[in-house]
Design a protein around this motif. Structure first.
Motif, PDB file in Angstrom:
ATOM      1  N   LEU A 480       0.844  -1.184   0.000  1.00  0.00           N
ATOM      2  CA  LEU A 480       0.000   0.000   0.000  1.00  0.00           C
ATOM      3  C   LEU A 480       0.884   1.240   0.000  1.00  0.00           C
ATOM      4  CD1 LEU A 480      -2.768  -0.941   2.627  1.00  0.00           C
ATOM      5  CD2 LEU A 480      -2.812  -1.232   0.146  1.00  0.00           C
ATOM      6  N   THR A 481       0.543   2.223  -0.834  1.00  0.00           N
ATOM      7  CA  THR A 481       1.306   3.468  -0.926  1.00  0.00           C
ATOM      8  C   THR A 481       0.326   4.622  -1.018  1.00  0.00           C
ATOM      9  OG1 THR A 481       3.032   2.298  -2.176  1.00  0.00           O
ATOM     10  CG2 THR A 481       3.095   4.711  -2.199  1.00  0.00           C
ATOM     11  N   ASP A 482       0.533   5.660  -0.188  1.00  0.00           N
ATOM     12  CA  ASP A 482      -0.360   6.815  -0.264  1.00  0.00           C
ATOM     13  C   ASP A 482       0.258   7.916  -1.108  1.00  0.00           C
ATOM     14  OD1 ASP A 482       1.478   8.190   1.302  1.00  0.00           O
ATOM     15  OD2 ASP A 482       0.131   8.523   2.985  1.00  0.00           O
ATOM     16  N   GLN A 483      -0.473   9.020  -1.230  1.00  0.00           N
ATOM     17  CA  GLN A 483      -0.042  10.099  -2.121  1.00  0.00           C
ATOM     18  C   GLN A 483       1.148  10.873  -1.577  1.00  0.00           C
ATOM     19  OE1 GLN A 483      -3.915  11.971  -2.244  1.00  0.00           O
ATOM     20  NE2 GLN A 483      -4.351  11.120  -4.266  1.00  0.00           N
ATOM     21  N   HIS A 484       1.530  10.620  -0.329  1.00  0.00           N
ATOM     22  CA  HIS A 484       2.698  11.270   0.256  1.00  0.00           C
ATOM     23  C   HIS A 484       3.932  10.367   0.208  1.00  0.00           C
ATOM     24  CE1 HIS A 484       0.013  14.393   1.706  1.00  0.00           C
ATOM     25  NE2 HIS A 484      -0.755  13.457   2.244  1.00  0.00           N
ATOM     26  N   GLY A 485       3.817   9.218  -0.445  1.00  0.00           N
ATOM     27  CA  GLY A 485       4.947   8.307  -0.588  1.00  0.00           C
ATOM     28  C   GLY A 485       5.126   7.340   0.565  1.00  0.00           C
ATOM     29  N   LYS A 511       1.309   0.085   9.704  1.00  0.00           N
ATOM     30  CA  LYS A 511       2.738  -0.133   9.467  1.00  0.00           C
ATOM     31  C   LYS A 511       3.328   0.957   8.582  1.00  0.00           C
ATOM     32  CE  LYS A 511       6.035  -3.541   7.633  1.00  0.00           C
ATOM     33  NZ  LYS A 511       6.198  -4.858   6.946  1.00  0.00           N
ATOM     34  N   ALA A 512       2.523   1.452   7.641  1.00  0.00           N
ATOM     35  CA  ALA A 512       2.989   2.511   6.731  1.00  0.00           C
ATOM     36  C   ALA A 512       2.911   3.893   7.360  1.00  0.00           C
ATOM     37  CB  ALA A 512       2.169   2.483   5.448  1.00  0.00           C
ATOM     38  N   GLY A 513       2.404   3.982   8.589  1.00  0.00           N
ATOM     39  CA  GLY A 513       2.250   5.281   9.222  1.00  0.00           C
ATOM     40  C   GLY A 513       0.985   5.998   8.813  1.00  0.00           C
ATOM     41  N   ILE A 514       0.018   5.241   8.310  1.00  0.00           N
ATOM     42  CA  ILE A 514      -1.267   5.788   7.883  1.00  0.00           C
ATOM     43  C   ILE A 514      -2.322   5.335   8.894  1.00  0.00           C
ATOM     44  CG2 ILE A 514      -2.935   5.888   5.990  1.00  0.00           C
ATOM     45  CD1 ILE A 514      -0.645   4.920   4.133  1.00  0.00           C
ATOM     46  N   GLN A 515      -3.330   6.157   9.091  1.00  0.00           N
ATOM     47  CA  GLN A 515      -4.375   5.811  10.047  1.00  0.00           C
ATOM     48  C   GLN A 515      -5.011   4.473   9.691  1.00  0.00           C
ATOM     49  OE1 GLN A 515      -7.391   8.811  10.359  1.00  0.00           O
ATOM     50  NE2 GLN A 515      -8.499   7.780  12.001  1.00  0.00           N
ATOM     51  N   ALA A 516      -5.069   3.550  10.659  1.00  0.00           N
ATOM     52  CA  ALA A 516      -5.543   2.187  10.396  1.00  0.00           C
ATOM     53  C   ALA A 516      -6.989   2.150   9.955  1.00  0.00           C
ATOM     54  CB  ALA A 516      -5.348   1.325  11.645  1.00  0.00           C
ATOM     55  N   SER A 517      -7.772   3.108  10.397  1.00  0.00           N
ATOM     56  CA  SER A 517      -9.198   3.118  10.062  1.00  0.00           C
ATOM     57  C   SER A 517      -9.502   3.863   8.765  1.00  0.00           C
ATOM     58  CB  SER A 517      -9.994   3.757  11.203  1.00  0.00           C
ATOM     59  OG  SER A 517      -9.568   5.110  11.402  1.00  0.00           O
ATOM     60  N   LEU A 518      -8.466   4.330   8.079  1.00  0.00           N
ATOM     61  CA  LEU A 518      -8.680   5.125   6.871  1.00  0.00           C
ATOM     62  C   LEU A 518      -9.571   4.395   5.879  1.00  0.00           C
ATOM     63  CD1 LEU A 518      -7.868   7.668   5.174  1.00  0.00           C
ATOM     64  CD2 LEU A 518      -6.064   6.241   4.188  1.00  0.00           C
ATOM     65  N   ASP A 519     -10.560   5.112   5.367  1.00  0.00           N
ATOM     66  CA  ASP A 519     -11.393   4.602   4.281  1.00  0.00           C
ATOM     67  C   ASP A 519     -11.172   5.507   3.076  1.00  0.00           C
ATOM     68  OD1 ASP A 519     -13.142   3.049   2.914  1.00  0.00           O
ATOM     69  OD2 ASP A 519     -14.932   3.690   3.993  1.00  0.00           O
ATOM     70  N   TRP A 520     -11.283   4.958   1.878  1.00  0.00           N
ATOM     71  CA  TRP A 520     -11.097   5.780   0.684  1.00  0.00           C
ATOM     72  C   TRP A 520     -11.957   5.235  -0.443  1.00  0.00           C
ATOM     73  CZ3 TRP A 520      -7.539   2.268   2.473  1.00  0.00           C
ATOM     74  CH2 TRP A 520      -7.155   1.238   1.614  1.00  0.00           C
ATOM     75  N   ASN A 521     -12.276   6.102  -1.400  1.00  0.00           N
ATOM     76  CA  ASN A 521     -13.162   5.716  -2.499  1.00  0.00           C
ATOM     77  C   ASN A 521     -12.694   6.215  -3.858  1.00  0.00           C
ATOM     78  OD1 ASN A 521     -15.637   4.390  -1.218  1.00  0.00           O
ATOM     79  ND2 ASN A 521     -15.428   6.253   0.012  1.00  0.00           N
ATOM     80  N   ASN A 522     -11.626   7.006  -3.877  1.00  0.00           N
ATOM     81  CA  ASN A 522     -11.211   7.638  -5.134  1.00  0.00           C
ATOM     82  C   ASN A 522      -9.766   7.316  -5.506  1.00  0.00           C
ATOM     83  OD1 ASN A 522     -13.675   9.157  -5.712  1.00  0.00           O
ATOM     84  ND2 ASN A 522     -13.159  10.291  -3.844  1.00  0.00           N
ATOM     85  N   GLY A 523      -9.292   6.153  -5.118  1.00  0.00           N
ATOM     86  CA  GLY A 523      -7.962   5.731  -5.522  1.00  0.00           C
ATOM     87  C   GLY A 523      -6.836   6.445  -4.826  1.00  0.00           C
TER      88      GLY A 523
END
Length: 538
Positions: A480-485, A511-523
């Motif tokens: 998993l990779t977010d928009q901040h790298g 593990k990636a330092g992203i909120q575990a509960s994060l939900d997303w719908n737009n890639g």
């Protein structure tokens, strides 16, 4: 579709300066003196200077690249003073094939005369200031079912022509070419042409394309980096507004995604069962596509290597054209059956597992100063097993009393499998930041597992719900990779502790330092899956 018996009925061997000699039509150089020097000496000097630059960059890049000759490259086709150094980076890499490569299939776009499909010409040779290069007419004839013949689209087209002097320099006088222009065509249609002409180690594929055109450089770099990422992750189709050679690029990506259509996988696109999925996985693992470098026409020939920041801009508002070079390797050992492996001396999967575990232990012993038996050092094991020189990516996991003691690896193939495993074994024992280094006294308590990774493949999901539904518990490794790298991965083995997809994703986000509960719908989160072959001590 023009029939080849008619098309080549009067073909001899092309003559000089675009004339006919009773041997056939020679297509003359159309852009010599504009895109590159018309004088033979000046042209040779310029190409050699640019190749020297490419070789110097390649020395920095080669430790991260697979061994061997790339099967295909993507290179720009602007004037040499603008894009020649970017192209030279790929051509310096292709020099590995001098003496082996005898044919170059060159596929470019149509800038002047549009066509529907992929077009060859009546020419039996292409002329450049370095001499005439024969066209492999027999190869064109064999691919006649997927080609059209159109001379006007080739007459003034530069995208193929500018590649020929580089190819003449790199591969020498024995080279033949198959020059093709791809117009309006689906990825599968262009891919089928490449499959028909794929050949073996004697053939390389040259895809000719620039990137964005005439945007301010600051904006152009953003567009191009997005396009480069889409190409690197096989996200097609690439739009012609983003790359003028989008049709040829999409054809190469079609081969990368769908494979070479072996007899066992002829119905790959129509098959949705397990056998079809196995074919798709096999296709994906056949190839390894890598970015080499990128630049724009405003960079004065300075190429920014893959993984490095771009050079400073001379003028962020200057309209520029974007360039990039890629190389793609073919894994020629993929799909070898056990019986074939035995007959050719290649280790079976069971044999490989034992060797890899032994290699990892030998590397740890050597690091800890524990004597290895003669002939059982890491170097000796690699020398005794030539298949360890093949490119590979791995993770090495150490446990002690069923508790994790270290785990280090890589997701991308950039060196030999033997080197990758031996180095990661030492890293897992000594450099995992979560643990103190393993001591010699602990060594007998360790259990070792080596995981050999398949190529990560993008998942076409845009939401968390779709991701969790698409995951295959127990089978998929996930990145998993977010928009901040920010990025992290779980090996498939983690499913044993986290069998529910929602929990698996939550812990990986954390593990990636992203909120575990994060939900997303737009890639917003880029998702890639991969599989591993794991070998563990019992």
């Amino acid at each position: 579709m023009v029939h080849f018996d008619i098309f080549h009925e009067n073909s001899d061997v092309r003559g000089n300066k675009g004339g006919t000699t009773g041997q056939g039509y020679v297509r003359p150089a159309a852009v010599a003196g504009a895109f590159y020097p018309a004088d033979r000496t000046r042209l040779k000097q310029l190409i050699n200077t640019q190749l020297d630059y490419g070789r110097s960059l390649l020395k920095q890049l080669e430790p991260q690249l697979p061994a061997g000759v790339p099967k295909a490259v993507i290179v720009p086709h602007a004037g040499y003073v603008y894009s020649g150094t970017t192209a030279a980076l790929a051509y310096a890499l292709l020099e590995r094939g001098r003496g082996t490569v005898k044919r170059a299939v060159i596929v470019g776009p149509t800038h002047r005369v549009p066509v529907r499909g992929v077009a060859c010409s009546h020419a039996v040779a292409f002329e450049t200031p370095l001499g005439a290069v024969p066209v492999d007419v027999d190869a064109e004839r064999k691919a006649s079912s997927v080609l059209i013949v159109n001379d006007p689209t080739h007459a003034q087209e530069h995208a193929v022509e500018v590649q020929v002097p580089f190819l003449q320099t790199v591969f020498g006088p024995d080279l033949t070419i198959v020059p093709l222009n791809a117009g309006d065509a689906s990825p599968e249609e262009v891919g089928d042409v490449l499959r028909a002409l794929w050949g073996g180690p004697e053939t390389v594929i040259i895809i000719s394309s620039d990137l964005s055109h005439y945007h301010p450089e600051a904006y152009a770099r953003q567009l191009d980096d997005e396009t480069i990422g889409n190409i690197a992750h096989s996200r097609m189709p690439i739009h012609p507004r983003r790359a003028c050679g989008a049709y040829p690029i999409n054809g190469l990506l079609d081969v990368l995604v769908h494979g070479l259509k072996s007899a066992q996988c002829e119905t790959i696109r129509e098959t949705s069962n397990e056998e079809g999925e196995a074919c798709r996985t096999f296709a994906a693992e056949q190839f390894d596509l890598r970015l080499l470098g990128r630049s724009t026409s405003g960079d004065d020939g300075v190429v920014s290597l893959a993984g490095k920041p771009r050079s400073d801009m001379n003028d962020p508002d200057e309209p520029v054209v974007g360039y990039a070079s890629f190389a793609m390797w073919q894994n020629t050992n993929t799909g070898i059956g056990d019986e074939t492996a035995r007959n050719t001396g290649i280790a079976t999967p069971e044999d490989r597992g034992g060797v890899l575990l032994n290699l990892a232990r030998a590397a740890i012993r050597q690091h800890l100063g524990i004597d290895n038996e003669p002939g059982n050092t890491p170097d000796a094991i690699i020398e005794q097993n030539p298949w360890l020189d093949e490119p590979g990516a791995s993770f090495v996991t150490l446990t002690e009393h069923d508790q994790l003691r270290g785990c280090i690896g890589t997701l991308k193939t950039y060196r030999s499998l033997g080197k990758d495993v031996s180095d990661h074994a030492v890293d897992a024992a000594a450099h995992d930041p979560r643990f103190l280094p393993v001591s010699p006294e602990e060594y007998p308590l360790l259990e070792v597992e080596v995981s050999v990774l398949g190529k990560p493949m993008p998942m076409p999901v845009r939401s968390r719900a779709a991701l969790e539904q698409a995951l295959q518990p127990g089978k998929d490794g996930l990145i998993l990779t977010d928009q901040h790298g920010r990025s992290a991965t779980f090996l498939p083995q983690v499913w044993e502790q986290l069998p529910a997809p929602h929990d698996f994703v939550s812990h990986l986000l954390a593990k990636a330092g992203i909120q575990a509960s994060l939900d997303w719908n737009n890639g917003e989160i880029e998702c890639e899956r991969y599989e591993v072959t794991a070998y563990a001590e019992h």
